[in-house]
Design a protein around this motif. Structure first.
Motif, PDB file in Angstrom:
ATOM      1  N   THR A  62      40.701  40.363  53.055  1.00 44.92           N
ATOM      2  CA  THR A  62      40.875  40.776  51.922  1.00 44.92           C
ATOM      3  C   THR A  62      42.319  40.609  51.251  1.00 44.92           C
ATOM      4  O   THR A  62      42.525  40.554  49.926  1.00 44.92           O
ATOM      5  CB  THR A  62      40.776  42.291  52.154  1.00 44.92           C
ATOM      6  OG1 THR A  62      39.316  42.312  52.643  1.00 44.92           O
ATOM      7  CG2 THR A  62      40.763  43.002  50.892  1.00 44.92           C
ATOM      8  N   ALA A  63      43.216  40.784  51.985  1.00 43.35           N
ATOM      9  CA  ALA A  63      44.841  40.761  51.472  1.00 43.35           C
ATOM     10  C   ALA A  63      44.885  39.288  50.755  1.00 43.35           C
ATOM     11  O   ALA A  63      45.547  39.012  49.818  1.00 43.35           O
ATOM     12  CB  ALA A  63      45.650  41.017  52.436  1.00 43.35           C
ATOM     13  N   ALA A  64      44.614  38.122  51.716  1.00 45.28           N
ATOM     14  CA  ALA A  64      44.961  36.779  51.167  1.00 45.28           C
ATOM     15  C   ALA A  64      43.664  36.595  49.846  1.00 45.28           C
ATOM     16  O   ALA A  64      44.215  36.007  48.849  1.00 45.28           O
ATOM     17  CB  ALA A  64      44.301  35.944  52.195  1.00 45.28           C
ATOM     18  N   THR A  65      42.694  37.016  50.023  1.00 44.36           N
ATOM     19  CA  THR A  65      41.870  36.848  48.781  1.00 44.36           C
ATOM     20  C   THR A  65      42.306  37.422  47.520  1.00 44.36           C
ATOM     21  O   THR A  65      42.320  36.829  46.399  1.00 44.36           O
ATOM     22  CB  THR A  65      40.356  37.317  48.833  1.00 44.36           C
ATOM     23  OG1 THR A  65      39.850  36.696  50.183  1.00 44.36           O
ATOM     24  CG2 THR A  65      39.399  37.002  47.831  1.00 44.36           C
ATOM     25  N   VAL A  66      42.775  38.779  47.719  1.00 45.23           N
ATOM     26  CA  VAL A  66      43.281  39.600  46.533  1.00 45.23           C
ATOM     27  C   VAL A  66      44.756  38.881  45.776  1.00 45.23           C
ATOM     28  O   VAL A  66      44.920  38.616  44.721  1.00 45.23           O
ATOM     29  CB  VAL A  66      43.737  40.889  46.975  1.00 45.23           C
ATOM     30  CG1 VAL A  66      44.496  41.619  45.918  1.00 45.23           C
ATOM     31  CG2 VAL A  66      42.505  41.779  47.314  1.00 45.23           C
ATOM     32  N   VAL A  72      46.767  35.858  41.388  1.00 43.18           N
ATOM     33  CA  VAL A  72      47.758  34.682  40.777  1.00 43.18           C
ATOM     34  C   VAL A  72      46.797  33.926  39.908  1.00 43.18           C
ATOM     35  O   VAL A  72      47.308  33.564  38.804  1.00 43.18           O
ATOM     36  CB  VAL A  72      48.253  33.619  42.025  1.00 43.18           C
ATOM     37  CG1 VAL A  72      49.061  32.670  41.591  1.00 43.18           C
ATOM     38  CG2 VAL A  72      49.311  34.820  42.607  1.00 43.18           C
ATOM     39  N   LEU A  73      45.800  33.389  40.463  1.00 44.44           N
ATOM     40  CA  LEU A  73      44.982  32.169  39.530  1.00 44.44           C
ATOM     41  C   LEU A  73      44.335  32.922  38.317  1.00 44.44           C
ATOM     42  O   LEU A  73      44.328  32.468  37.249  1.00 44.44           O
ATOM     43  CB  LEU A  73      43.586  31.897  40.382  1.00 44.44           C
ATOM     44  CG  LEU A  73      44.156  31.148  41.466  1.00 44.44           C
ATOM     45  CD1 LEU A  73      42.795  30.485  42.219  1.00 44.44           C
ATOM     46  CD2 LEU A  73      44.749  29.875  41.438  1.00 44.44           C
ATOM     47  N   GLU A 122      35.585  33.286  49.404  1.00 45.99           N
ATOM     48  CA  GLU A 122      35.637  34.555  49.055  1.00 45.99           C
ATOM     49  C   GLU A 122      36.516  34.586  47.827  1.00 45.99           C
ATOM     50  O   GLU A 122      36.179  35.122  46.944  1.00 45.99           O
ATOM     51  CB  GLU A 122      36.267  35.614  49.926  1.00 45.99           C
ATOM     52  CG  GLU A 122      35.511  36.273  50.994  1.00 45.99           C
ATOM     53  CD  GLU A 122      34.301  37.113  50.365  1.00 45.99           C
ATOM     54  OE1 GLU A 122      34.633  37.497  49.226  1.00 45.99           O
ATOM     55  OE2 GLU A 122      33.625  37.527  51.383  1.00 45.99           O
ATOM     56  N   SER A 123      37.397  33.762  47.656  1.00 44.64           N
ATOM     57  CA  SER A 123      38.463  33.654  46.509  1.00 44.64           C
ATOM     58  C   SER A 123      37.782  32.667  45.423  1.00 44.64           C
ATOM     59  O   SER A 123      38.536  32.384  44.430  1.00 44.64           O
ATOM     60  CB  SER A 123      39.690  33.310  46.919  1.00 44.64           C
ATOM     61  OG  SER A 123      40.110  31.955  47.559  1.00 44.64           O
ATOM     62  N   PHE A 144      39.804  44.030  45.919  1.00 45.61           N
ATOM     63  CA  PHE A 144      39.682  44.545  46.962  1.00 45.61           C
ATOM     64  C   PHE A 144      38.328  45.292  47.617  1.00 45.61           C
ATOM     65  O   PHE A 144      38.133  45.101  48.562  1.00 45.61           O
ATOM     66  CB  PHE A 144      40.905  45.848  47.133  1.00 45.61           C
ATOM     67  CG  PHE A 144      41.066  46.427  48.369  1.00 45.61           C
ATOM     68  CD1 PHE A 144      42.105  45.719  49.521  1.00 45.61           C
ATOM     69  CD2 PHE A 144      40.510  47.448  48.922  1.00 45.61           C
ATOM     70  CE1 PHE A 144      42.292  46.297  50.731  1.00 45.61           C
ATOM     71  CE2 PHE A 144      40.512  48.001  50.262  1.00 45.61           C
ATOM     72  CZ  PHE A 144      41.436  47.383  51.006  1.00 45.61           C
ATOM     73  N   ILE A 145      37.839  45.929  46.621  1.00 41.88           N
ATOM     74  CA  ILE A 145      36.585  46.673  47.178  1.00 41.88           C
ATOM     75  C   ILE A 145      35.611  45.473  47.135  1.00 41.88           C
ATOM     76  O   ILE A 145      34.695  45.691  48.061  1.00 41.88           O
ATOM     77  CB  ILE A 145      36.226  47.663  45.770  1.00 41.88           C
ATOM     78  CG1 ILE A 145      37.289  48.718  45.861  1.00 41.88           C
ATOM     79  CG2 ILE A 145      34.747  48.199  45.994  1.00 41.88           C
ATOM     80  CD1 ILE A 145      37.221  49.872  44.568  1.00 41.88           C
TER      81      ILE A 145
END
Length: 279
Positions: free
Chosen positions: A80-84, A89-90, A148-149, A206-207
């Motif tokens: 979650t942290a990395a995906t957020v 940024v993108l 996920e991202s 995050f959710i």
């Protein structure tokens, strides 16, 4: 006087109706919290009754240790942290380019981004799976994070675009006079001014990522130790039985970070939505 009394009566009925609707809306969540303190037998037999006969706090320790929720919790936190971070940024860069830079085909590109909102995620999972597989990241944590991202994240891009368009042009002109380039202007001036939109993106992504089930399930099929909390619920399902109270305890544990993040960022979230609509 009669109109005042009638108006107060109408408002009282309206508030009563809203309170009733709110209670019905929240009841399943409250029921799940209390169910996490029941035994499996009581869980099945109690129906809609809330209070347990005797609080079974051991359900939480069983979910945390026996159900491997400690590992699943750590996996969910990392993914979650990395995906957020990646999505923020993108999306901010894309929104800044569409909102501040004039180039041929900008409207067509924005329309193409918007059109992707109507494509079901099930149709895009196959190319994403093939891409992750060819990169050699299948059944790995980086593979889950990239999956996920992935996607256009149109909603966030539109929020950033509307926000950046509402900012005065003089900000960039002053930055250019001071010798600031495109990315430096974005990083030091424009992005800090978009804190409400950043907070909105952080909360929503995050959710979505924390509760994501389909993508982590597909990309961790052969690596159960990489499961996230949502996928980890399977550990309470046996061949012939289901640990319902343990599952309720696990679900309660998984909701804590979501509630904490929303409480911390709710003011910025509301400001971000209001500001983007106004802009």
């Amino acid at each position: 006087m009669r109109r005042l009394v009638a108006r107060r009566g109408t408002n009282a009925l309206l508030h009563l109706a809203l309170l009733t609707f709110g209670a019905l809306w929240v009841y399943p969540f409250v029921w799940m919290l209390f169910s996490s303190l029941k035994t499996n037998t009581e869980y099945i037999a109690s129906g809609i009754r809330l209070l347990p006969e005797s609080a079974q706090w051991s359900n939480f320790s069983r979910a945390w240790r026996v159900g491997h929720f400690s590992a699943y919790f750590a996996n969910s936190a990392i993914v979650t942290a990395a995906t957020v971070v990646i999505v923020v940024v993108l999306s901010a860069l894309a929104g800044y380019a569409l909102g501040r830079v004039r180039f041929p085909g900008a409207r067509v590109l924005l329309a193409a981004f918007t059109a992707t909102m109507f494509i079901p995620k099930g149709y895009t999972i196959l190319p994403v799976y093939q891409l992750i597989k060819h990169l050699g990241l299948l059944n790995t944590m980086p593979g889950v994070i990239l999956a996920e991202s992935s996607g256009a994240h149109v909603l966030f891009i539109l929020l950033y675009t509307a926000h950046f368009r509402s900012l005065p042009q003089e900000l960039e002109e002053s930055a250019e006079i001071d010798g600031s380039g495109f990315f430096r202007t974005f990083r030091q001036i424009m992005l800090p001014l978009s804190l409400p939109i950043v907070s909105t993106t952080v909360i929503m992504q995050f959710i979505w990522t924390w509760n994501s089930f389909f993508v982590p399930l597909i990309f961790t099929l052969n690596k159960p130790e990489l499961r996230t909390l949502a996928v980890g619920m399977f550990s309470f399902t046996g061949e012939n039985t289901v640990d319902w109270s343990g599952m309720a305890a696990g679900a309660s544990i998984s909701l804590i970070p979501v509630m904490v993040v929303f409480i911390l960022f709710q003011r910025y979230f509301i400001n971000g939505i209001a500001g983007s609509v106004k802009g």
